[in-house]
Design a protein around this motif. Structure first.
Motif, short mmCIF file in Angstrom:
data_model
loop_
_atom_site.label_atom_id
_atom_site.label_comp_id
_atom_site.label_asym_id
_atom_site.label_seq_id
_atom_site.Cartn_x
_atom_site.Cartn_y
_atom_site.Cartn_z
N PRO A 9 -41.47 45.14 5.08
CA PRO A 9 -42.01 44.99 3.66
C PRO A 9 -43.95 44.82 3.18
O PRO A 9 -44.53 44.30 4.57
CB PRO A 9 -42.28 43.43 3.24
CG PRO A 9 -41.50 42.31 5.06
CD PRO A 9 -41.80 44.15 5.63
N HIS A 13 -44.67 45.76 -2.17
CA HIS A 13 -44.06 46.66 -2.51
C HIS A 13 -43.41 46.80 -1.12
O HIS A 13 -43.56 45.57 -0.19
CB HIS A 13 -44.18 48.46 -2.26
CG HIS A 13 -45.36 48.48 -1.18
ND1 HIS A 13 -46.43 47.63 -1.23
CD2 HIS A 13 -45.61 49.38 -0.45
CE1 HIS A 13 -47.73 48.12 -0.45
NE2 HIS A 13 -46.75 48.97 0.15
N VAL A 14 -42.47 47.62 -0.07
CA VAL A 14 -41.09 47.56 0.61
C VAL A 14 -42.37 49.39 1.27
O VAL A 14 -42.13 50.23 0.10
CB VAL A 14 -40.33 47.81 0.67
CG1 VAL A 14 -39.10 48.02 2.19
CG2 VAL A 14 -39.51 46.24 0.32
N ASP A 42 -32.88 46.65 -1.08
CA ASP A 42 -33.97 45.35 -2.63
C ASP A 42 -33.67 46.79 -3.85
O ASP A 42 -35.25 47.73 -3.75
CB ASP A 42 -34.92 45.39 -1.93
CG ASP A 42 -35.96 44.55 -2.68
OD1 ASP A 42 -34.49 44.50 -4.39
OD2 ASP A 42 -36.49 43.58 -3.52
N ALA A 45 -37.02 46.85 -5.61
CA ALA A 45 -39.00 47.03 -4.75
C ALA A 45 -39.05 48.67 -5.27
O ALA A 45 -38.21 49.53 -5.62
CB ALA A 45 -38.69 46.62 -3.83
N VAL A 47 -41.09 51.13 -3.42
CA VAL A 47 -40.89 51.64 -2.09
C VAL A 47 -41.76 52.58 -2.08
O VAL A 47 -42.33 53.53 -2.70
CB VAL A 47 -39.91 52.61 -2.18
CG1 VAL A 47 -39.55 53.26 -0.80
CG2 VAL A 47 -38.48 51.60 -1.92
N GLY A 89 -36.40 50.13 -8.77
CA GLY A 89 -37.26 50.34 -8.15
C GLY A 89 -37.99 51.72 -8.06
O GLY A 89 -37.00 52.97 -7.73
N VAL A 180 -47.45 48.13 -9.32
CA VAL A 180 -47.48 46.80 -8.91
C VAL A 180 -47.49 45.44 -10.36
O VAL A 180 -46.77 44.42 -10.21
CB VAL A 180 -47.58 46.05 -7.59
CG1 VAL A 180 -48.12 44.26 -7.59
CG2 VAL A 180 -47.57 46.60 -6.07
N PRO A 184 -41.69 45.08 -13.75
CA PRO A 184 -40.33 46.03 -13.90
C PRO A 184 -39.48 46.60 -13.99
O PRO A 184 -38.51 47.35 -14.43
CB PRO A 184 -39.78 44.99 -12.48
CG PRO A 184 -41.48 44.09 -11.98
CD PRO A 184 -41.94 43.87 -13.54
#
Length: 222
Positions: A9, A13-14, A42, A45, A47, A89, A180, A184
């Motif tokens: 993480p 974001h990831v 996820d 998210a 990525v 995502g 971000v 979303p």
């Protein structure tokens, strides 16, 4: 999670990091399955997909595995590309080293590509009896350029990748900060609309074509 993949993480974001430096992040079956699991963990998210070793993004299928496993890797990679395309995502590929074959396809399957000066891409499918990139490259760079890249197998260098629209000339940290800050759900709807132009049908067709090609090649070695 296999140590060939790190999923960590970060701020909003990831980060999914390819981490097989001794093999230039070459893809075996365990690595591909780990990638799919990481993208699925996820789905909403943001990525960032990158490499632990900037000298190489991904060398494609591992040449040290058996032909049977390479055929499995090829097929499972299409499941990974589909996961990347269908997840709501965004996926941002950060490339600052060579990407070949399946590595180039991973970068292509991302929604956005950010490259450093040492990034370079190569589609090598037809030289090995495979169709590689036909499902997505024309929509990224146009038909003529796509055919030329796929059929000649030449390197696409970072500067040209930016010039023809395959990659972005931005800092990935700034790009991720912008993503971000967005809604979303709106990003997910945008992604779904963009990818509703038959992209998944072309992905399936390329996957099935290559399954048949691998079956013939592996059978011929027996």
């Amino acid at each position: 999670m296999t140590p060939s993949i790190r999923r960590e993480p970060a701020a909003g974001h990831v980060r999914i990091t390819l981490d097989r430096p001794g093999r230039r992040n070459a893809l075996d079956l365990a690595t591909v399955d780990a990638l799919i699991a990481a993208f699925d963990e996820d789905p909403a998210a943001i990525v960032v997909l990158d490499s632990a070793d900037p000298r190489a993004f991904c060398a494609g299928a591992d040449l040290g595995i058996t032909d049977e496993e390479r055929a499995q890797v090829s097929d499972r990679l299409y499941a990974c590309y589909r996961t990347m395309v269908e997840r709501p995502g965004p996926v941002v590929a950060v490339v600052d080293g060579p990407a070949v074959g399946g590595g180039t396809q991973l970068a292509s399957a991302a929604d956005l590509r950010v490259v450093g000066p040492n990034a370079r891409f190569r589609w090598v499918g037809p030289g090995h009896g495979l169709a590689v990139g036909a499902w997505i490259l024309p929509s990224l760079v146009g038909r003529s350029v796509a055919f030329e890249l796929m059929w000649t197998g030449r390197w696409l260098e970072a500067a040209e990748a930016q010039r023809i629209g395959f990659a972005l000339a931005v800092e990935h940290e700034e790009l991720v900060e912008q993503l971000v800050s967005l809604d979303p759900a709106a990003m997910a709807r945008t992604k779904a609309i963009v990818n509703s132009d038959g992209l998944l049908d072309r992905l399936r067709a390329e996957r099935e074509n290559n399954v048949a090609s691998w079956a013939g090649s592996v059978a011929g070695l027996r």
